[in-house]
Design a protein around this motif. Structure first.
Motif: not given
Lengths: 165, 450
Positions: A3, A5-6, A8, A11-12
């Protein structure tokens, strides 16, 4: 497949993404974080024997007088009332023929210092600075995040100035 | 907060992770939260307790006993003191895994806790929980070591490990809850919530159902080991709802909020801080103009030597304070025989009404040139501070009268008093602790509170 890891920020992008801009001072700073002054108090010094204290304190309560900063001395005790209660306090003490002295024009300097119990030496340091400022100190007290110093208006300026420096 | 995650921080104190059975119960709490759709972040205290081979005290002693004359390095003691929480997080994460749930043990620094560089009592400067949220997003349960963070400007490669001081695990949990915007912080302990008094002294002490952050911070400041004031402060600042609950019962616990929705409640509880020594410094022999400077200098000395004061009192002719028993000898050594020149006179501080050997020697040495003025200090050992917390009550006339009458009825001598907007404290002999706490608990109607 591993997977990815985008970052942050990607992502948000919606909602409350508080951690994108972390506070630089998450907790309140160490030591003194502010001061304020509250006016219009009177200091009452009572001369009484130890076993009379309780009776006098009850007499004041029965007259509806609320007070703070009760401090016991060998020869009596001290406390602070709001100036609006000064006359009533004097009357109640007079009725019980209690030797007393009332001084109006007192103010409370509130020194904010969160978690001061854990900061060893902080309370002593604040009271040392206040004493050396030349301000007359009548009474002191403390709360979990504050040291309270009763002084005069002029004294409050000296203490505030001294603690700022 | 990520929209898809309903985060709760669950903090387990020492008693909740001490035995395998307790850890199992705590782990089931976490799993139960997860089954309710919550994304839990776990914060754990150290497993070991005094006397056990891996307890923090045992580890510290291992270093100290090498040469008691050489104090251990603070930086390295932080490395050592963080071990208990690291062990605890690994054990707890493994329990969760054995119960079929993905979990990851994380150090405070890995969870994003950044601090200043004060070893042993670091303050949190920022929290950057990117890694923590990523672990949650991947469906695992982060198990974070309480009580520790990292200082990233230490000058060495990698970050320096720091510890947060007393109540550090509470502080970690509150900081993480604030940083991720958690819907609640649950503090798990071995009592049903925050009690109106210590149940070992008052068996019918009640559990508070609601309290404000301020009330609880004040109770903690005055000796009640409920929630550390720093954690309460963070929860208040970032508006994190807090629930204090029992790991081992289904009691609903105590809910902490910012707003006072129980304004008719006059009293909150009784706290106590034991093992204090009271010092009363008589400045009246000194000239009036010399007293403020003498007081300031002596208090400055106490500050320089990091003495913690309780119940400080100042009046024109004297000042007084109490210190923990562990610091009393330091205060005595600092003050006894101290020579303080001021306003053209020389003063010698002496512990007791009659000078001890040091004060006598100082007076003799000074005698050829000056007649020193003695400043006697009365030292009263074996004291305890008992505090009544109740903001609404403090606004009412009669709180002092009620307290003094209740104590007089039990023949408890009051050595000193102190108060604030939210509390009233009395200093009494340690031998009277239990009767004084019970008397005040009863007088302020705390048996009926809820």
């Amino acid at each position: 497949m591993r997977q990815r890891i985008e970052p942050l920020a990607r992502v948000h992008t919606k909602g409350d993404a508080r951690w994108e801009k972390p506070a630089t001072e998450f907790e309140r700073p160490r030591g003194i974080s502010g001061t304020s002054v509250t006016k219009d108090f009177a200091h009452v010094a009572v001369t009484a024997l130890a076993d009379q204290r309780r009776i006098i304190v009850r007499a004041l309560a029965d007259e509806g007088i609320s007070f703070d900063f009760l401090k016991l001395r060998e020869s009596g005790f001290d406390f602070l009332v709001a100036e609006r209660d000064e006359e009533a306090a004097g009357r109640a003490l007079g009725q019980h023929r209690v030797d007393h002295e009332i001084t109006s024009g007192k103010v409370i300097v509130t020194v904010e210092a969160v978690n001061m119990r854990e900061e060893e030496g902080l309370i002593a340091g604040i009271l040392s600075q206040a004493s050396l400022s030349g301000a007359p100190i009548t009474l002191v007290g403390d709360q979990h995040d504050k040291v309270l110093i009763v002084t005069t208006e002029e004294g409050a300026e000296k203490i505030t100035e001294c603690l700022k420096s | 907060m990520p929209e898809e995650l309903k985060i709760r921080v669950l903090k387990f104190g020492g008693t909740s992770v001490r035995t395998p059975e307790a850890r199992q119960r705590a782990a089931l709490r976490v799993i139960s939260a997860r089954e309710r759709g919550v994304a839990p972040i776990v914060v754990v205290s150290a497993i070991g307790r005094k006397g056990e081979p891996y307890a923090t005290d045992t580890l510290i002693e291992m270093v100290r006993q090498i040469d008691p004359a050489v104090p251990p390095d603070e930086r390295e003691m932080d490395l050592l003191m963080a071990c208990g929480e690291i062990m605890s997080s690994v054990v707890f994460a493994h329990i969760l895994k054995t119960l079929g749930h993905a979990a990851m043990a994380m150090r405070g620094g890995q969870a994003g806790i950044r601090t200043d560089g004060v070893y042993g009592n670091a303050r949190i400067s920022e929290v950057s929980p990117i890694g923590l949220v990523e672990v949650l997003r991947r469906g695992a349960i982060p198990v974070v070591c309480g009580f520790q963070g990292v200082w990233v400007r230490g000058g060495l490669p990698g970050a320096e490990l720091t510890t947060l001081g007393r109540g550090g695990s509470d502080t970690t949990a509150a900081a993480l809850a604030a940083a991720v915007g958690a819907e609640a912080l649950e503090i798990y302990t071995d009592v049903d919530g925050i009690k109106t008094a210590h149940p070992s002294i008052v068996p019918n002490a009640q559990t508070l159902r609601d309290a404000t952050y301020g009330e609880i911070a004040e109770m903690s400041h005055l000796g009640a080991g409920v929630l550390h004031p720093r954690a309460a402060e963070i929860a208040m600042k970032y508006e994190v709802p807090v629930i204090v609950r029992n790991t081992f019962s289904e009691d609903e616990g105590t809910r902490l909020t910012a707003s006072d929705s129980f304004a008719d409640r006059r009293a909150t509880g009784i706290a106590h801080t034991g093992k204090l020594v009271h010092f009363q410094v008589d400045l009246s022999p000194a000239a009036a103009e010399a007293r403020p400077h003498l007081r300031g200098s002596l208090l400055g000395l106490l500050s320089d030597h990091q003495v913690s004061l309780f119940m400080a009192g100042i009046s024109d002719g004297e000042f007084s304070f109490a210190v923990p028993r562990s610091q009393a000898e330091r205060v005595r050594a600092l003050m006894d025989g101290l020579v303080a020149p001021q306003s053209g006179a020389t003063h010698v501080v002496q512990i007791g009404r009659n000078p001890g050997p040091i004060a006598s020697s100082q007076a003799k040495l000074l005698a050829p040139d000056t007649e020193p003025i003695s400043l006697p200090v009365t030292m009263t050992e074996g004291c305890t501070m008992i505090s009544f917390v109740g903001r609404a009550y403090m606004d009412q006339p009669g709180v002092y009268a009620d307290a003094l009458e209740a104590l007089a009825r039990e023949q408890v001598p009051v050595l000193q008093t102190s108060d604030s907007v939210a509390s009233l404290s009395v200093l009494v002999p340690e031998s009277e602790l239990e009767s004084a706490v019970r008397a005040l608990h009863k007088r302020f109607g705390l048996e009926q509170i809820s």
